[in-house]
Design an enzyme around this catalytic site. Structure first.
Site, short mmCIF file in Angstrom:
data_model
loop_
_atom_site.label_atom_id
_atom_site.label_comp_id
_atom_site.label_asym_id
_atom_site.label_seq_id
_atom_site.Cartn_x
_atom_site.Cartn_y
_atom_site.Cartn_z
N ASP A 30 -2.66 40.04 -52.12
CA ASP A 30 -3.93 40.42 -52.75
C ASP A 30 -3.96 41.95 -52.78
OD1 ASP A 30 -6.39 40.51 -53.88
OD2 ASP A 30 -7.38 39.17 -52.47
C1 BGC Z 1 -9.50 39.96 -55.11
C2 BGC Z 1 -8.57 39.07 -55.92
C3 BGC Z 1 -8.35 39.70 -57.27
C4 BGC Z 1 -7.78 41.08 -57.07
C5 BGC Z 1 -7.46 41.79 -58.37
C6 BGC Z 1 -9.04 41.40 -55.07
O1 BGC Z 1 -10.02 42.22 -54.54
O2 BGC Z 1 -9.60 39.46 -53.80
O3 BGC Z 1 -9.12 37.79 -56.04
O4 BGC Z 1 -7.52 38.90 -58.04
O5 BGC Z 1 -8.72 41.86 -56.36
O6 BGC Z 1 -8.61 42.17 -59.04
#
Ligand code: BGC
Length: 768
Positions: free
Chosen positions: A275
């Site tokens: 993530d």
């Molecule tokens: C989130 C993800 C997301 C990623 C990209 C993160 O903060 O937890 O779910 O896909 O950002 O935007």
């Protein structure tokens, strides 16, 4: 001498001819991946192992192809000399997220806001979810993206999790089946999906560091199960590790999670990414098999250092690179797809509207209040009637063109909406926005300021004066939330102003024999037991995407017969939630650990086994018609490999509608305790006309009988009598039957990994 001159000439000729034939450079797609990797410099390898970083996005992917990634979540590095193209990764669960007006380009890119994942799972309709996925994936393809960072299938462990709206259910079977359908739909376009957040990301407080302490059994049966189903059923191209730690280790650094379970046991052969800024130790992530670090940058020096100083085996890096390149080969960008920037937004809006209507739950409907019957004038109360909430906040947001408000949707459908109230509420909303502007709130806070502002207080006189001119009152209650924060108990409860509004409007309209409907435009579960007696009907509309307000009107006026069922339980009060005392974690003000001591008793597994009454049980939802269940037949009364269950559902009411058929299994619990019943299969009927029947077929395989036995690290089906309960909800059981399993079966032995890093006592029916 002559000889020497000749030799010299030959040598020179050789050198010249050698330098004239440039060395062949292996190309991705033409040559073996191993040869491409073998040609890379260490620096190139490290570049490819992570995204381009967030600070200096390059708008243009390369000179030939102008690809805008503004608003997208990230992209991977390209190495033109090796034929390695970049790929664009975009959010998210309710549809594609990109910027509407990308910098420097004269184009407008709107996307379709589909219902949130919670609303989609409320349909219990996998075919519908697959269709939504197809439409989402088409926007990904036509706007030049390669992967949609969706679906998110974490478990609704506690109603306060700020991201529940992005997730499907408190039950792993629903999460898994919905997730699998979504992946199928998205990937049918030839773009990838990213199943997230692996695993146990059910808390947002301190999400980048919190340690979820979970027993092996609860992990296997509740938190991992949905992921296992999706991986095995739909083969997502990529998977995203979660932010949190699990039993001591960051998930993105856990070899046992990513390698032993995901790749080895479940045979996942795709790409794993972190993530965004997740985890701490890039070397540990590489070793664990977290191939790609997103969004990238900060770990570049760390990995270069590790490689140069032999702190990591280059073979490990090469293994991860191979998975990245295998993924890139599949992408539309690698294949040179000429995207149009013109997806069919009209068609997608219709898909979104139908899904929205099917994803709403009629919670209450006394004396045939709904659908509308000779209603012309409606009085709309509550700021959310004039400011509809299409979806939640954060990476799950979608930049859509337009979403009408409930007020506008009624107007568009030819109803007379009370003008006086409209003016009062619009002025109220304007004043909230103005205060925010005057105080220089950031644009992001500004966008949602109305959602978080206390409700308008109306005097009894103001309310009473609406009764005469209107046939019915609607009160909309709104809630919003987003990633990074959990909701508070105060947000779960209705505020005193909201409760007073419901009471006052109900008393006023009831005194004139007029009905009151409450519409819940919310992202997660809220309290209902202390106000639900006042209104005559309650429609749980969730945050149903850009067409949600139209879908609300479709249901209220009877164009659509509601068929949604709760994919989670609505407790009587927050204190009844099994994780109420441990959520978000300890210490409460700044949690480090979250002890999941309710174990497998999440949601209805807890309420049913411990006989705790709920306000609305799991699987609950009313219809404008009635269904009769009959004629249950089992392929055998002795289990061997599988049992096929057939039954009949008949629409015995006056209007057409769909029904969700739910199969709960009560398993023998002599050797180990089990929840009193668990959802093991479900199906949705087609639209049944009045008087029409449909035969429903459900299948139980060996795994649906099994529970996880920690002592032998195996899925085991215990011998004895199994009771099948076919219900219209988890409490409304219509048919029963049973079968025998003559011998205890070890269904599958798995690795004993991911044990908790501290001792804790799990909740048990025997200690209560
Ligand atoms: C989130 C993800 C997301 C990623 C990209 C993160 O903060 O937890 O779910 O896909 O950002 O935007």
């Amino acid at each position: 001498m002559k000889k020497k001159i000749l030799l010299g000439v030959l040598l020179i000729m050789n050198i010249v001819s050698y330098s004239q034939t440039p060395k062949y450079i292996p190309q991705l797609g033409k040559d073996k991946i191993e040869d491409v990797i073998g040609t890379m410099t260490i620096e190139e390898k490290v570049y490819l192992l992570m995204g381009l970083g967030d600070a200096n996005w390059r708008n243009v992917i390369n000179e030939k192809e102008t690809v805008i990634i503004d608003g997208c979540a990230g992209r991977t590095w390209d190495i033109p000399r090796l034929g390695i193209t970049p790929s664009v990764l975009s959010d998210g669960p309710a549809g594609l997220r990109t910027d509407i007006h990308p910098k420097g380009l004269d184009i407008t890119r709107y996307c379709t806001a589909f219902p949130t994942a919670t609303a989609l799972s409320t349909t219990w309709n996998t075919e519908l979810v697959e269709n939504v996925g197809m439409a989402m994936g088409n926007e990904v393809l036509e706007y030049g993206s390669d992967v949609l960072l969706s679906p998110a299938i974490n478990i609704h462990r506690n109603p306060l999790c700020g991201r529940n709206f992005e997730y499907y259910s408190e039950d792993p079977l629903i999460s898994g089946k919905m997730g699998a359908a979504m992946v199928r739909g998205i990937q049918s376009n030839g773009v990838g999906s990213s199943l997230k957040h692996f695993v146990a990301n059910s808390i947002e407080t301190n999400r980048k560091s919190i340690n979820a302490v979970i027993s092996q059994r609860a992990l296997r049966e509740i938190y991992l199960r949905g992921f296992e189903l999706v991986v095995k059923e739909s083969k997502p191209w990529t998977l995203m590790a979660s932010y949190n730690r699990l039993n001591g280790l960051y998930t993105s650094e856990s070899y046992d999670l990513i390698n032993t379970i995901l790749r080895n046991e479940w045979k996942f052969d795709g790409l794993v990414m972190s993530d965004w800024w997740g985890g701490e130790d890039a070397v540990a992530q590489m070793n664990a098999g977290n191939d790609l670090l997103m969004p990238g940058c900060k770990q570049r020096e760390e990995l270069l250092f590790a490689l140069k100083n032999k702190l990591i085996d280059e073979k490990t890096i090469d293994r991860n690179l191979k998975r990245i390149l295998t993924f890139i080969l599949k992408t539309p960008r690698y294949k040179g797809y000429a995207f149009s920037n013109k997806p069919d937004l009209k068609a997608h809006a219709l898909i979104s509207r139908n899904a929205a209507a099917e994803g709403m739950v009629l919670l209450k409907n006394t004396k045939g209040t709904l659908p509308f019957n000779s209603i012309k004038h409606v009085a709309l109360f509550g700021k959310t009637s004039y400011r509809y909430i299409a979806g939640g906040m954060g990476s799950g947001e979608v930049n859509f063109k337009n979403a009408s408000t409930i007020n506008e949707s009624f107007n568009n459908n030819g109803y007379k909406v009370e003008k006086q109230l409209e003016t009062i509420y619009n002025q109220f909303i304007d004043s909230i926005k103005k205060t925010a502007n005057d105080n220089h709130y950031s644009p992001n806070n500004n966008k949602f300021i109305v959602d978080f502002h206390p409700e308008l207080i109306l005097t009894k006189e103001q309310i009473n004066s609406q009764v005469k001119n209107n046939d019915l009152a609607i009160i909309t209650i709104g809630r919003n939330s987003g990633e990074g924060n959990d909701r508070k108990v105060e947000d779960f409860s209705l505020t005193n102003i909201e409760k007073q509004l419901i009471q006052d409007v109900s008393e006023a309209f009831h005194s004139a024999n007029k009905k009151v409907v409450v519409v819940l435009n919310i992202g997660g579960v809220i309290a209902t037991s202390d106000w639900r007696d006042y209104p005559d009907a309650i429609l749980l509309a969730w945050q149903a995407g850009q067409e949600g307000a139209n879908a609300i009107v479709d249901i209220l006026v009877g164009k659509v017969n509601p068929s949604g069922k709760l994919p989670m339980s609505f407790p009587m009060k927050y204190a009844d939630v099994p994780s109420a005392t441990t959520f978000p974690g300890e210490p409460a003000d700044n949690p480090i650990n979250a002890i999941y001591n309710e174990g497998i008793y999440v949601g209805y597994r807890y309420y049913d086994s411990f006989k705790i009454p709920t306000a609305y049980e799991f699987g609950f939802g009313l219809s404008y018609t009635q269904f009769e269940y009959s004629n249950i037949q089992l392929s055998s009364n002795v289990f061997k490999d599988e049992i096929i269950i057939k039954l009949n559902v008949k629409n015995t009411g006056k209007v057409e509608g769909k029904e969700v058929v739910q199969l709960y299994l009560h398993a023998p619990d002599v050797e180990i305790e089990k929840p009193v019943q668990e959802l093991r299969a479900f199906a949705k009927t087609k639209t049944l006309k009045s008087g029409e029947s449909q035969e429903i077929t459900l299948i139980l395989d060996t795994r649906s009988l099994a529970s996880f036995w920690t002592n032998i690290s195996s899925w085991v089906a215990e011998k004895g009598t199994y009771e099948i309960r076919i219900g219209s909800s988890s409490k409304d059981i219509r048919l029963k039957s049973d079968f025998e399993l003559p011998e205890t079966l070890i269904v599958e032995k798995v690795h004993s990994v991911l044990y908790p890093n501290r001792f804790f006592k799990e909740l048990s029916t025997s200690t209560k």
